[in-house]
Motif scaffolding. Structure first.
Motif, PDB file in Angstrom:
ATOM      1  N   GLU A  74     -44.377 -24.759  48.144  1.00 35.24           N
ATOM      2  CA  GLU A  74     -45.067 -24.634  49.428  1.00 35.24           C
ATOM      3  C   GLU A  74     -44.436 -23.535  50.282  1.00 35.24           C
ATOM      4  O   GLU A  74     -45.125 -22.758  50.948  1.00 35.24           O
ATOM      5  N   THR A  75     -43.103 -23.451  50.244  1.00 35.30           N
ATOM      6  CA  THR A  75     -42.383 -22.419  50.989  1.00 35.30           C
ATOM      7  C   THR A  75     -42.732 -21.031  50.476  1.00 35.30           C
ATOM      8  O   THR A  75     -42.912 -20.086  51.254  1.00 35.30           O
ATOM      9  N   LEU A  76     -42.849 -20.893  49.163  1.00 39.45           N
ATOM     10  CA  LEU A  76     -43.194 -19.605  48.562  1.00 39.45           C
ATOM     11  C   LEU A  76     -44.562 -19.124  49.032  1.00 39.45           C
ATOM     12  O   LEU A  76     -44.718 -17.972  49.457  1.00 39.45           O
ATOM     13  N   TYR A  77     -45.552 -19.985  48.958  1.00 41.89           N
ATOM     14  CA  TYR A  77     -46.906 -19.592  49.352  1.00 41.89           C
ATOM     15  C   TYR A  77     -46.982 -19.265  50.841  1.00 41.89           C
ATOM     16  O   TYR A  77     -47.695 -18.347  51.247  1.00 41.89           O
ATOM     17  N   LEU A  78     -46.235 -20.007  51.641  1.00 39.33           N
ATOM     18  CA  LEU A  78     -46.212 -19.727  53.072  1.00 39.33           C
ATOM     19  C   LEU A  78     -45.532 -18.387  53.345  1.00 39.33           C
ATOM     20  O   LEU A  78     -45.975 -17.619  54.211  1.00 39.33           O
ATOM     21  N   ALA A  79     -44.477 -18.079  52.592  1.00 42.12           N
ATOM     22  CA  ALA A  79     -43.774 -16.803  52.766  1.00 42.12           C
ATOM     23  C   ALA A  79     -44.701 -15.622  52.483  1.00 42.12           C
ATOM     24  O   ALA A  79     -44.713 -14.629  53.224  1.00 42.12           O
ATOM     25  N   VAL A  80     -45.488 -15.731  51.424  1.00 41.28           N
ATOM     26  CA  VAL A  80     -46.419 -14.648  51.081  1.00 41.28           C
ATOM     27  C   VAL A  80     -47.506 -14.534  52.145  1.00 41.28           C
ATOM     28  O   VAL A  80     -47.917 -13.426  52.520  1.00 41.28           O
ATOM     29  N   TYR A  81     -47.961 -15.682  52.645  1.00 39.71           N
ATOM     30  CA  TYR A  81     -48.932 -15.649  53.744  1.00 39.71           C
ATOM     31  C   TYR A  81     -48.359 -14.897  54.944  1.00 39.71           C
ATOM     32  O   TYR A  81     -49.039 -14.059  55.553  1.00 39.71           O
ATOM     33  N   THR A 124     -48.702 -23.155  60.589  1.00 39.94           N
ATOM     34  CA  THR A 124     -49.292 -24.323  59.938  1.00 39.94           C
ATOM     35  C   THR A 124     -50.670 -23.943  59.414  1.00 39.94           C
ATOM     36  O   THR A 124     -51.689 -24.114  60.088  1.00 39.94           O
ATOM     37  N   VAL A 125     -50.677 -23.381  58.219  1.00 40.78           N
ATOM     38  CA  VAL A 125     -51.925 -22.873  57.640  1.00 40.78           C
ATOM     39  C   VAL A 125     -52.124 -23.447  56.239  1.00 40.78           C
ATOM     40  O   VAL A 125     -51.154 -23.700  55.523  1.00 40.78           O
ATOM     41  N   PRO A 126     -53.371 -23.662  55.844  1.00 40.25           N
ATOM     42  CA  PRO A 126     -53.634 -24.115  54.477  1.00 40.25           C
ATOM     43  C   PRO A 126     -53.462 -22.937  53.502  1.00 40.25           C
ATOM     44  O   PRO A 126     -54.221 -21.978  53.545  1.00 40.25           O
ATOM     45  N   THR A 127     -52.462 -23.004  52.671  1.00 35.50           N
ATOM     46  CA  THR A 127     -52.262 -21.979  51.646  1.00 35.50           C
ATOM     47  C   THR A 127     -52.910 -22.436  50.343  1.00 35.50           C
ATOM     48  O   THR A 127     -53.331 -23.590  50.213  1.00 35.50           O
ATOM     49  N   ALA A 128     -52.949 -21.540  49.380  1.00 37.64           N
ATOM     50  CA  ALA A 128     -53.513 -21.900  48.072  1.00 37.64           C
ATOM     51  C   ALA A 128     -52.747 -23.058  47.444  1.00 37.64           C
ATOM     52  O   ALA A 128     -53.315 -23.859  46.698  1.00 37.64           O
ATOM     53  N   PHE A 129     -51.460 -23.162  47.763  1.00 38.57           N
ATOM     54  CA  PHE A 129     -50.656 -24.237  47.179  1.00 38.57           C
ATOM     55  C   PHE A 129     -51.200 -25.614  47.542  1.00 38.57           C
ATOM     56  O   PHE A 129     -51.234 -26.522  46.706  1.00 38.57           O
ATOM     57  N   MET A 130     -51.609 -25.788  48.788  1.00 40.59           N
ATOM     58  CA  MET A 130     -52.143 -27.083  49.215  1.00 40.59           C
ATOM     59  C   MET A 130     -53.344 -27.490  48.365  1.00 40.59           C
ATOM     60  O   MET A 130     -53.505 -28.654  48.000  1.00 40.59           O
ATOM     61  N   PHE A 131     -54.170 -26.512  48.050  1.00 39.34           N
ATOM     62  CA  PHE A 131     -55.348 -26.793  47.229  1.00 39.34           C
ATOM     63  C   PHE A 131     -54.968 -26.973  45.757  1.00 39.34           C
ATOM     64  O   PHE A 131     -55.573 -27.781  45.050  1.00 39.34           O
ATOM     65  N   LEU A 132     -53.967 -26.228  45.303  1.00 35.17           N
ATOM     66  CA  LEU A 132     -53.520 -26.379  43.917  1.00 35.17           C
ATOM     67  C   LEU A 132     -53.062 -27.805  43.637  1.00 35.17           C
ATOM     68  O   LEU A 132     -53.368 -28.377  42.586  1.00 35.17           O
ATOM     69  N   VAL A 133     -52.330 -28.378  44.574  1.00 35.82           N
ATOM     70  CA  VAL A 133     -51.837 -29.752  44.411  1.00 35.82           C
ATOM     71  C   VAL A 133     -53.006 -30.711  44.189  1.00 35.82           C
ATOM     72  O   VAL A 133     -52.975 -31.568  43.296  1.00 35.82           O
ATOM     73  N   ARG A 134     -54.035 -30.535  44.986  1.00 35.61           N
ATOM     74  CA  ARG A 134     -55.212 -31.408  44.887  1.00 35.61           C
ATOM     75  C   ARG A 134     -55.997 -31.149  43.604  1.00 35.61           C
ATOM     76  O   ARG A 134     -56.444 -32.080  42.928  1.00 35.61           O
ATOM     77  N   PHE A 135     -56.135 -29.889  43.253  1.00 33.74           N
ATOM     78  CA  PHE A 135     -56.953 -29.537  42.093  1.00 33.74           C
ATOM     79  C   PHE A 135     -56.259 -29.864  40.773  1.00 33.74           C
ATOM     80  O   PHE A 135     -56.920 -30.135  39.768  1.00 33.74           O
ATOM     81  N   VAL A 136     -54.929 -29.822  40.761  1.00 35.74           N
ATOM     82  CA  VAL A 136     -54.175 -30.271  39.580  1.00 35.74           C
ATOM     83  C   VAL A 136     -54.499 -31.737  39.306  1.00 35.74           C
ATOM     84  O   VAL A 136     -54.700 -32.158  38.164  1.00 35.74           O
ATOM     85  N   PRO A 167     -58.036 -19.214  50.183  1.00 34.16           N
ATOM     86  CA  PRO A 167     -57.058 -19.928  49.355  1.00 34.16           C
ATOM     87  C   PRO A 167     -57.669 -20.972  48.425  1.00 34.16           C
ATOM     88  O   PRO A 167     -57.212 -21.146  47.291  1.00 34.16           O
ATOM     89  N   CYS A 168     -58.701 -21.654  48.890  1.00 32.94           N
ATOM     90  CA  CYS A 168     -59.352 -22.678  48.071  1.00 32.94           C
ATOM     91  C   CYS A 168     -59.960 -22.069  46.809  1.00 32.94           C
ATOM     92  O   CYS A 168     -59.839 -22.622  45.710  1.00 32.94           O
ATOM     93  N   MET A 169     -60.586 -20.920  46.951  1.00 28.71           N
ATOM     94  CA  MET A 169     -61.192 -20.230  45.814  1.00 28.71           C
ATOM     95  C   MET A 169     -60.124 -19.742  44.833  1.00 28.71           C
ATOM     96  O   MET A 169     -60.279 -19.863  43.614  1.00 28.71           O
ATOM     97  N   VAL A 170     -59.035 -19.204  45.358  1.00 30.74           N
ATOM     98  CA  VAL A 170     -57.946 -18.721  44.507  1.00 30.74           C
ATOM     99  C   VAL A 170     -57.359 -19.873  43.693  1.00 30.74           C
ATOM    100  O   VAL A 170     -57.092 -19.742  42.494  1.00 30.74           O
ATOM    101  N   ALA A 171     -57.185 -21.015  44.346  1.00 34.75           N
ATOM    102  CA  ALA A 171     -56.643 -22.187  43.654  1.00 34.75           C
ATOM    103  C   ALA A 171     -57.601 -22.682  42.575  1.00 34.75           C
ATOM    104  O   ALA A 171     -57.185 -23.026  41.462  1.00 34.75           O
ATOM    105  N   ALA A 172     -58.884 -22.707  42.885  1.00 34.93           N
ATOM    106  CA  ALA A 172     -59.884 -23.143  41.903  1.00 34.93           C
ATOM    107  C   ALA A 172     -59.901 -22.204  40.701  1.00 34.93           C
ATOM    108  O   ALA A 172     -59.989 -22.646  39.549  1.00 34.93           O
ATOM    109  N   ALA A 173     -59.788 -20.907  40.961  1.00 32.15           N
ATOM    110  CA  ALA A 173     -59.779 -19.922  39.877  1.00 32.15           C
ATOM    111  C   ALA A 173     -58.546 -20.090  38.995  1.00 32.15           C
ATOM    112  O   ALA A 173     -58.614 -19.890  37.773  1.00 32.15           O
ATOM    113  N   ALA A 174     -57.418 -20.466  39.592  1.00 32.25           N
ATOM    114  CA  ALA A 174     -56.193 -20.695  38.817  1.00 32.25           C
ATOM    115  C   ALA A 174     -56.384 -21.861  37.845  1.00 32.25           C
ATOM    116  O   ALA A 174     -55.929 -21.808  36.695  1.00 32.25           O
ATOM    117  N   VAL A 175     -57.061 -22.901  38.305  1.00 30.88           N
ATOM    118  CA  VAL A 175     -57.337 -24.052  37.437  1.00 30.88           C
ATOM    119  C   VAL A 175     -58.255 -23.642  36.289  1.00 30.88           C
ATOM    120  O   VAL A 175     -58.015 -23.984  35.124  1.00 30.88           O
TER     121      VAL A 175
END
Length: 204
Positions: A74-81, A124-136, A167-175
């Motif tokens: 989560e820290t990594l994705y926030l850092a890139v954001y 406090t922003v939704p990063t792709a990581f937040m969606f990755l957790v759910r989509f996993v 971010p939601c689309m990026v996470a979905a594409a990763a899955v």
């Protein structure tokens, strides 16, 4: 009309108070709305000292530092954001100097304050990581698939062109990419479509 086969992915956590199962749907609906607020925009044309290659180098170093320090994903994705959002707002004329990584504690703190002030402390922003957790979870991923999904997620952090996608689309594409790589029999399920809000054609 074909019946959708949607798994109740939160059923195993119904007795786990930390999983806040009763709020999880509303929570992710909120994330999907908020992901469009204060998103980084295409900034490369206005940054004379930065190009796609230099950004990739900076993000690659950030990822390496993240693993070395044992920080959370989560820290990594926030850092890139933060990097992309800051570069959206500010013209940087000494990016090469920044990449030299020779800084004093004082200069780091000074830069940190400058970044936070420019971002108005809005972190406090939704990063792709937040969606990755759910989509996993929605993908019913075993450890191998989970690792592959996170691998593609982190690979996406270095890819500047993905900044145009939410971010939601990026996470979905990763899955989807992970399912393709591991040659899963079902690349996209009704459950994934329900929780990502994307059809298979959307993520292709």
């Amino acid at each position: 009309m074909q019946r959708l086969e949607i798994d109740e992915i939160d059923l195993p956590d119904v007795n786990n108070q930390l999983a806040v199962v009763e709020y999880i749907t509303d929570l992710y609906n909120f994330y999907k709305q908020q992901q469009h607020v204060r998103r980084p925009m295409d900034y490369m044309e206005k940054q004379a000292e930065i190009n796609v290659r230099l950004r990739a180098t900076a993000i690659k170093w950030t990822i390496a530092a993240h693993f070395k320090l044992g920080l959370s994903r989560e820290t990594l994705y926030l850092a890139v954001y933060i990097i992309d959002r800051y570069l959206t707002l500010v013209y940087v004329d000494d990016f090469m100097e920044v990449l030299c990584f020779q800084h004093t504690e004082e200069s780091i703190i000074r830069m940190e304050k400058a970044i936070l002030n420019k971002l108005e402390w809005y972190l406090t922003v939704p990063t792709a990581f937040m969606f990755l957790v759910r989509f996993v979870k929605a993908a019913k991923a075993n450890k191998k698939l989970e690792n592959m999904i996170y691998f593609y997620g982190e690979l996406g952090l270095m890819e500047y062109t993905l900044i145009r996608y939410c971010p939601c689309m990026v996470a979905a594409a990763a899955v989807y990419a992970a399912n393709c790589t591991l040659r899963k029999s079902s690349l996209w399920t009704d459950t994934l479509q329900r929780h990502t809000s994307y059809s298979e054609s959307d993520v292709l």
